[in-house]
Design an enzyme around this catalytic site. Structure first.
Site, mmCIF file in Angstrom:
data_model
loop_
_atom_site.group_PDB
_atom_site.id
_atom_site.type_symbol
_atom_site.label_atom_id
_atom_site.label_comp_id
_atom_site.label_asym_id
_atom_site.label_seq_id
_atom_site.Cartn_x
_atom_site.Cartn_y
_atom_site.Cartn_z
ATOM 1 N N CYS A 195 0.858 -1.171 0.000
ATOM 2 C CA CYS A 195 0.000 0.000 0.000
ATOM 3 C C CYS A 195 0.902 1.232 0.000
ATOM 4 C CB CYS A 195 -0.943 0.115 1.187
ATOM 5 S SG CYS A 195 -2.064 -1.266 1.346
ATOM 6 N N GLU A 207 7.145 -14.834 -11.499
ATOM 7 C CA GLU A 207 6.446 -13.663 -10.949
ATOM 8 C C GLU A 207 5.962 -12.692 -12.017
ATOM 9 O OE1 GLU A 207 8.762 -11.202 -8.250
ATOM 10 O OE2 GLU A 207 10.565 -11.615 -9.381
ATOM 11 N N TRP A 225 -2.862 -2.637 -1.674
ATOM 12 C CA TRP A 225 -2.569 -4.054 -1.884
ATOM 13 C C TRP A 225 -3.385 -4.764 -0.821
ATOM 14 C CZ3 TRP A 225 -0.586 -8.258 0.783
ATOM 15 C CH2 TRP A 225 -0.175 -9.344 0.005
ATOM 16 N N LYS A 237 12.090 -15.060 -11.271
ATOM 17 C CA LYS A 237 11.800 -13.924 -12.169
ATOM 18 C C LYS A 237 10.726 -14.321 -13.170
ATOM 19 C CE LYS A 237 13.060 -11.370 -10.483
ATOM 20 N NZ LYS A 237 13.822 -11.186 -9.320
ATOM 21 N N GLU A 249 16.895 -17.856 -8.908
ATOM 22 C CA GLU A 249 16.511 -16.480 -9.207
ATOM 23 C C GLU A 249 15.871 -16.382 -10.599
ATOM 24 O OE1 GLU A 249 15.958 -13.949 -7.659
ATOM 25 O OE2 GLU A 249 16.151 -12.252 -8.997
ATOM 26 N N ASN A 301 -1.610 2.129 5.797
ATOM 27 C CA ASN A 301 -0.750 1.080 5.245
ATOM 28 C C ASN A 301 -0.330 0.212 6.420
ATOM 29 O OD1 ASN A 301 1.309 -0.445 4.102
ATOM 30 N ND2 ASN A 301 2.786 1.222 4.147
ATOM 31 N N GLY A 302 -0.612 -1.085 6.345
ATOM 32 C CA GLY A 302 -0.237 -1.981 7.449
ATOM 33 C C GLY A 302 -1.376 -2.913 7.787
ATOM 34 N N ARG A 305 3.887 -0.342 -4.853
ATOM 35 C CA ARG A 305 3.614 -0.886 -3.525
ATOM 36 C C ARG A 305 2.264 -1.581 -3.436
ATOM 37 N NH1 ARG A 305 6.897 1.301 0.405
ATOM 38 N NH2 ARG A 305 5.362 0.728 1.947
ATOM 39 N N HIS A 348 16.879 -36.738 -8.838
ATOM 40 C CA HIS A 348 16.193 -37.239 -7.647
ATOM 41 C C HIS A 348 14.707 -36.901 -7.666
ATOM 42 C CE1 HIS A 348 19.982 -38.461 -5.933
ATOM 43 N NE2 HIS A 348 20.484 -37.281 -6.274
ATOM 44 N N LYS A 374 5.806 -4.404 -4.123
ATOM 45 C CA LYS A 374 7.263 -4.283 -4.036
ATOM 46 C C LYS A 374 7.802 -4.544 -2.630
ATOM 47 C CE LYS A 374 11.256 -3.202 -5.847
ATOM 48 N NZ LYS A 374 11.829 -4.307 -6.636
HETATM 49 C C1 F6R Z 1 11.381 -10.838 -6.404
HETATM 50 C C2 F6R Z 1 11.169 -9.880 -5.351
HETATM 51 C C3 F6R Z 1 10.850 -10.374 -3.994
HETATM 52 C C4 F6R Z 1 11.707 -9.636 -2.967
HETATM 53 C C5 F6R Z 1 11.300 -10.028 -1.542
HETATM 54 C C6 F6R Z 1 12.194 -9.392 -0.512
HETATM 55 O O1 F6R Z 1 11.662 -10.210 -7.609
HETATM 56 O O2 F6R Z 1 11.241 -8.704 -5.563
HETATM 57 O O3 F6R Z 1 11.022 -11.754 -3.888
HETATM 58 O O4 F6R Z 1 13.044 -9.950 -3.206
HETATM 59 O O5 F6R Z 1 9.980 -9.644 -1.323
HETATM 60 O O6 F6R Z 1 12.128 -7.999 -0.600
HETATM 61 P P1 F6R Z 1 13.224 -7.087 0.075
HETATM 62 O O7 F6R Z 1 14.512 -7.357 -0.597
HETATM 63 O O8 F6R Z 1 12.736 -5.693 -0.158
HETATM 64 O O9 F6R Z 1 13.263 -7.452 1.526
#
Ligand code: F6R
Length: 611
Positions: A2, A491, A73, A488, A484, A99-100, A27, A507, A606
């Protein structure tokens, strides 16, 4: 999660708030709303993106010098117009953006209903504003006093702003556990979840602390603690360029951020390493050098992409510094009664510096006496402020929801840390250290070269855009990169993808491989090269489609792969900084070709400020 923005001053509030919400849309973006004081207290809100709210406001009277907005969000209640913020109290005299999460909202709601309050939404935020109203009515007090008293009743996390019809020139804000930045301009004030909506107007900001309450009334700012003690604000001057939060000609923030990596990696080493003079230094480490050098164990806590960077760090630190490292999902760590000793160093990695699970893991480790070292990108973030020492990654604002440049910046900083501890402990030979430093200095230029593969990767993406599953394989330093790459892809393109250590495939996951299955193998020249050649043969024997990431000049693996992406040669310790680049580009192009919103993928936000 949010985003909130508020403004009071001499300008029109609505355009500032809408623009700010767009900057904060990373956000949360399932609904948006705004409250303005235009003769009365008006609230307008809409399900969907901020642009939908903006269109909805076209024919409304939005003239006002004070207002607040929210991009959501969803946590409590599905995304719709009713659950969108701002929320009115029952009397409609006051409104809130929040927000929260209020954890005791159910009990408070029952109590408030018994006292005659009514609710329209399913949100915990509407409970918060009714609680404030209830306190104000019962105590015949000011709005600010009612908010302050309400902070004693709510359990959970919040950044809030409250507007009242009866005080048309006043904003009341408070925070606990969710970020809130206050911008101070000439005769005007801004409030926002981060500094990006503010820096266009002023660089002077105050990061509100937990349980602080800010009251802006008739042009005056008053900050108080929850116990009503006046606080002296610490005004910081932010050095953030406006261009860094704009797309700069790229179609998406994610693409811009992928292409920024030669610079962001350089920025994360700047001042910390100059190989020509064998200079290697990090101020955060210097402060705790003895602790690091004598540490019996290092614990790394993080989530998502940051956790993948932590896995790379495990390999680096154990290799260079010979200190045992454990990498933990922050969300699991705090709920499994882990053994934490006073001699442990806990490294918390977080781009946003606001991730609730990582913050909670830090609190737990702190309570056991461990030393906490933070690696954050967002300056002034909660994690950066709660740790004993730390290092910023200096990658610049990352706005695309999928993390890219933050990952390579984290890995760069962690590589420097591993080298520093290794050299201080005498476990990393000087000649090897100097070789690594020289090669690390070459990495930005090599990333630049890897980015030139963009067109070729786009063509590969075209071939696989309709795949329903993907497997990513890597060994050693490239195993976290496989994880990773898979993250990517899933998501932003919503294609199911799994990352595995290549040898683990036999396995179980090998059962998934048939002629429909694309298998991305990160097979650069390193200690496990021969082994990964065998793993590729195993995939081919089952007719899987091999997309191989290889070192330039390799001829063996290209001969057995369907598609080949050649990246520049480097030390295996630094390989993740290069091998991740084609994987970022591959997921980006597949997502674009599938018509997905890469900067704002569904269901994501984010910074994950809820547990
Ligand atoms: C993936 C992504 C998330 C963040 C995770 C941790 O692309 O962005 O998996 O890496 O939510 O976020 P931070 O690094 O902000 O603690």
């Amino acid at each position: 999660m949010c985003g909130i923005v508020a403004y009071v001053g001499h300008r029109e509030a609505c355009p500032i708030i809408i623009k700010g919400l767009k900057r904060l849309e990373y956000r949360g973006y399932d609904s948006a709303g705004i409250a303005l004081m235009n003769g009365t207290l008006s609230v307008y809100k809409k399900k969907g993106k901020v642009s939908e709210l903006e269109a909805f406001l076209q024919d409304k009277d939005v003239h006002s010098n004070i207002g607040m907005g929210h991009t959501r969000w969803a946590t409590h209640g599905e995304p719709n117009d009713v659950n969108a913020h701002p929320h009115f109290s029952t009397s409609k005299k006051i409104a809130i953006i929040h927000n929260g999460i209020i954890e005791n909202y159910a009990a408070l709601k029952t109590l408030l209903i018994s006292k005659g309050h009514t609710f329209k939404s399913e949100t915990d935020s509407e409970v918060f504003i009714n609680l404030i109203e209830d306190i104000r009515e019962n105590n015949h007090c000011t709005l600010a006093e009612a908010v302050r008293l309400a902070l004693h009743e709510v359990v959970g996390a919040y950044a809030i702003v409250v507007l009242s019809k009866d005080d048309p020139h006043q904003l009341v804000a408070a925070r606990k556990g969710s970020p809130l930045v206050l911008g101070i301009g000439k005769g005007e004030y801004f409030l926002a979840s981060d500094a990006t909506p503010i820096i266009e107007y002023t660089n002077d900001v105050v990061y509100l602390k937990d349980y602080e309450l800010a009251v802006i009334k008739n042009g005056e700012l008053d900050i108080r603690s929850r116990e009503d003690v006046k606080q002296t604000p610490y005004v910081q001057r932010l050095e953030m360029a406006l261009e860094s939060i704009e797309k700069g000609g790229y179609e998406h923030f994610m693409l811009k951020e992928i292409f920024e990596q030669p610079r962001s990696i350089l920025d994360s080493m700047r001042g910390r390493m100059i190989s020509a003079s064998n200079h290697l230094m990090m101020s955060g480490i210097r402060e705790f050098e003895n602790k690091f050098v004598n540490a019996e164990r290092i614990l790394i806590v993080a989530c998502g992409t940051s956790w993948h960077a932590g896995l790379v760090a495990e390999y680096l630190i154990e290799d260079f510094a010979r200190i045992p490292v454990e990498v933990e999902y922050a969300s699991e760590f705090r709920y499994r009664n882990p053994i934490i000793r006073e001699t442990d160093i806990v490294i918390a990695i977080s781009q946003s510096g606001e991730t609730a699970d990582t913050l909670a893991a830090i609190e737990l480790a702190k309570s056991k006496g461990a030393t906490i070292f933070g690696i954050c990108n967002v300056v002034g973030s909660s994690i950066a402020r709660t740790t004993d020492a730390g290092a910023y990654t200096h990658a610049g604002p990352e706005i695309g929801v999928a993390s890219t440049k933050a990952f390579t910046a984290q890995v760069t900083v962690l590589t420097l840390i591993a080298m520093i501890i290794g050299s201080k402990r005498g476990t990393l030979e000087t000649s090897k250290l100097h070789g690594l430093m020289a090669e690390l200095e070459n990495i930005p230029a090599k990333v630049e070269r890897a980015l030139k593969l963009d067109q070729q990767i786009q063509e590969i993406a075209e071939k696989f855009k309709n795949a329903t599953n993907f497997i990513y394989l890597g060994r050693g330093y490239n195993y976290p990169v496989a994880l990773e790459g898979a993250l990517k892809l899933k998501e932003i393109s919503y294609i199911h993808a799994e990352g595995y250590p290549a040898a683990e495939m036999k396995h179980g996951p090998i059962a998934l491989i048939d002629e429909q299955m694309p298998v991305v193998v990160i097979a650069t020249k390193d200690g496990s090269y021969e082994k990964i050649v065998s793993n590729i043969q195993e995939v081919r024997a089952r007719k899987g489609k091999v997309i191989a990431i290889v070192t330039e000049g390799d001829t063996t693996i290209p001969a057995m792969s369907d598609f080949v992406i050649e990246i520049p040669e480097t030390s295996e310790h630094l390989a993740p900084l290069l091998s991740v680049i084609p994987l970022q580009l591959l997921s980006y192009h597949i997502a674009v070709l599938r018509g997905c919103n890469v900067d704002q993928p569904r269901n994501l936000a984010k910074s994950v400020t809820v547990e």
